[in-house]
Design an enzyme around this catalytic site. Structure first.
Site, PDB file in Angstrom:
ATOM      1  N   TYR A 143       1.044  -1.193  -0.109  1.00  0.00           N
ATOM      2  CA  TYR A 143      -0.040  -0.035   0.029  1.00  0.00           C
ATOM      3  C   TYR A 143       0.819   1.354  -0.072  1.00  0.00           C
ATOM      4  CZ  TYR A 143      -3.926  -2.929   1.146  1.00  0.00           C
ATOM      5  OH  TYR A 143      -5.101  -3.771   0.873  1.00  0.00           O
ATOM      6  N   HIS A 160      -5.748  -2.101   9.526  1.00  0.00           N
ATOM      7  CA  HIS A 160      -5.813  -2.390   7.924  1.00  0.00           C
ATOM      8  C   HIS A 160      -5.358  -1.192   7.193  1.00  0.00           C
ATOM      9  CE1 HIS A 160      -6.053  -4.100   4.248  1.00  0.00           C
ATOM     10  NE2 HIS A 160      -6.110  -5.422   4.722  1.00  0.00           N
ATOM     11  N   PRO A 161      -4.211  -1.071   6.302  1.00  0.00           N
ATOM     12  CA  PRO A 161      -3.941   0.202   5.696  1.00  0.00           C
ATOM     13  C   PRO A 161      -4.665   0.511   4.351  1.00  0.00           C
ATOM     14  CG  PRO A 161      -2.284  -1.566   5.404  1.00  0.00           C
ATOM     15  CD  PRO A 161      -3.286  -2.211   6.208  1.00  0.00           C
ATOM     16  N   CYS A 162      -5.522  -0.315   3.844  1.00  0.00           N
ATOM     17  CA  CYS A 162      -6.080   0.028   2.659  1.00  0.00           C
ATOM     18  C   CYS A 162      -6.583   1.202   2.543  1.00  0.00           C
ATOM     19  CB  CYS A 162      -7.213  -1.273   2.250  1.00  0.00           C
ATOM     20  SG  CYS A 162      -8.361  -1.159   3.563  1.00  0.00           S
ATOM     21  N   GLN A 163      -6.948   1.994   3.215  1.00  0.00           N
ATOM     22  CA  GLN A 163      -7.611   3.421   2.884  1.00  0.00           C
ATOM     23  C   GLN A 163      -6.553   4.552   3.452  1.00  0.00           C
ATOM     24  OE1 GLN A 163     -10.129   4.102   1.239  1.00  0.00           O
ATOM     25  NE2 GLN A 163      -9.930   1.796   0.813  1.00  0.00           N
TER      26      GLN A 163
END
Length: 302
Positions: free
Chosen positions: A199, A250-253
């Site tokens: 990411y 969680h780093p998705c955003q």
């Protein structure tokens, strides 16, 4: 772990996919900080240097040498702060009616925040999976403190992101019960920040201890997460540099949120630099872990 957003099976598949991509993906070297809210490994290192300078409770760590990645210095694989107090679980004060105005969109919530002492106020920041809305409002509050915009590092108005809903108020803890020996016993956390190559953003890890300094079980850690996130964006996995089981956000955003924050700073006439990324990043992460009080160690001025 059935209450987590991702099942163990789907999380394992996703992790395997990321590992494969990371094996063939070149290490980024071109900055996309302003355009995409992402960091290169070099920028992450420079942001980490400013964080440990500004906030001495944070330190660089080498971790397990067998788990070291080649694109970081062997002694600077990740960042760590230890023994951060957590005074109460969010469940105890989760009455939504007592919150400042906020908008919930998918995975992210960030309550209204005011910029102090600026003609161009950054009034509200709402963070969502697909969309992040902000609003500029003319307000006649807080006209006094407009002389502190510049410091040695040109940190852009960190007070913009502070508010009662995502940065715990130290006065709120003055009435907490003390243990029999007149020492307040609390849960504590070791918080670490790694770099996520997939990411291209920081990734926050939590390892908790109970009042007797015994490691918390994963479900106990989740009880200290804001309930807006505990079953959505917080997952349990093995720490990439320590090999222990931790909770992580969680780093998705992360990149999308940081891009929006950077954009609003630019619109307000600020000039954010990549070195300041982690200072800004940890402000919005405080909405996920509002009672884990790492913010109290920060020196935001000068």
């Amino acid at each position: 772990m059935s209450d987590l957003r991702y099942s163990k099976a789907s999380a394992s598949i996703h992790k395997a996919m990321q590992n494969v991509v990371n094996l063939v993906k070149p290490v980024p070297s071109v900055s996309t900080f302003l355009e995409e809210g992402k960091l290169t490994p070099q920028e992450f290192t420079e942001a980490g240097e400013l964080l440990v300078y500004k906030c001495p409770s944070w330190t660089w760590q080498a971790g397990d040498s067998s788990r070291a990645v080649k694109y970081f210095d062997k002694t600077k694989q990740f960042l760590l702060t230890r023994n951060v107090p957590c005074y109460q679980a969010p469940k105890e004060d989760a009455d939504q009616t007592n919150r400042p105005e906020s908008v919930v969109e998918d995975d992210w919530v960030l309550s209204a925040a005011k910029a102090k002492g600026d003609d161009d106020e950054i009034e509200e920041i709402t963070v969502g999976t697909q969309k992040v809305d902000t609003a500029d409002n003319d307000d006649d509050d807080d006209d006094d403190d407009n002389d502190d915009d510049d410091d040695d590092d040109d940190i852009p108005d960190m007070e913009t992101w502070e508010n009662d809903s995502n940065v715990a108020d130290s006065e709120a803890h003055s009435g907490l019960a003390l243990a029999e020996d007149n020492v307040l016993k609390t849960r504590t956390y070791d918080i670490s920040i790694t770099y996520d190559l997939y990411y291209q953003t920081p990734k926050v890890w939590l390892f908790g201890y109970d009042e007797n300094l015994q490691p918390l079980k994963p479900e106990q850690v989740l009880s200290d997460i804001s309930q807006d996130y505990a079953n959505k964006t917080v997952t349990i996995d093995t720490h990439p540099h320590l090999g222990v089981t931790c909770a992580f956000i969680h780093p998705c955003q992360h990149a999308a949120v940081m891009k929006k924050i950077i954009g609003r700073l630019l619109e307000a006439g600020k000039a954010p630099r990549h070195e300041q990324y982690l200072l800004l990043f940890l402000k919005f992460i405080s909405s996920v872990i509002p009672n884990i009080e790492y913010d109290f160690t920060f020196e935001m001025e000068g």
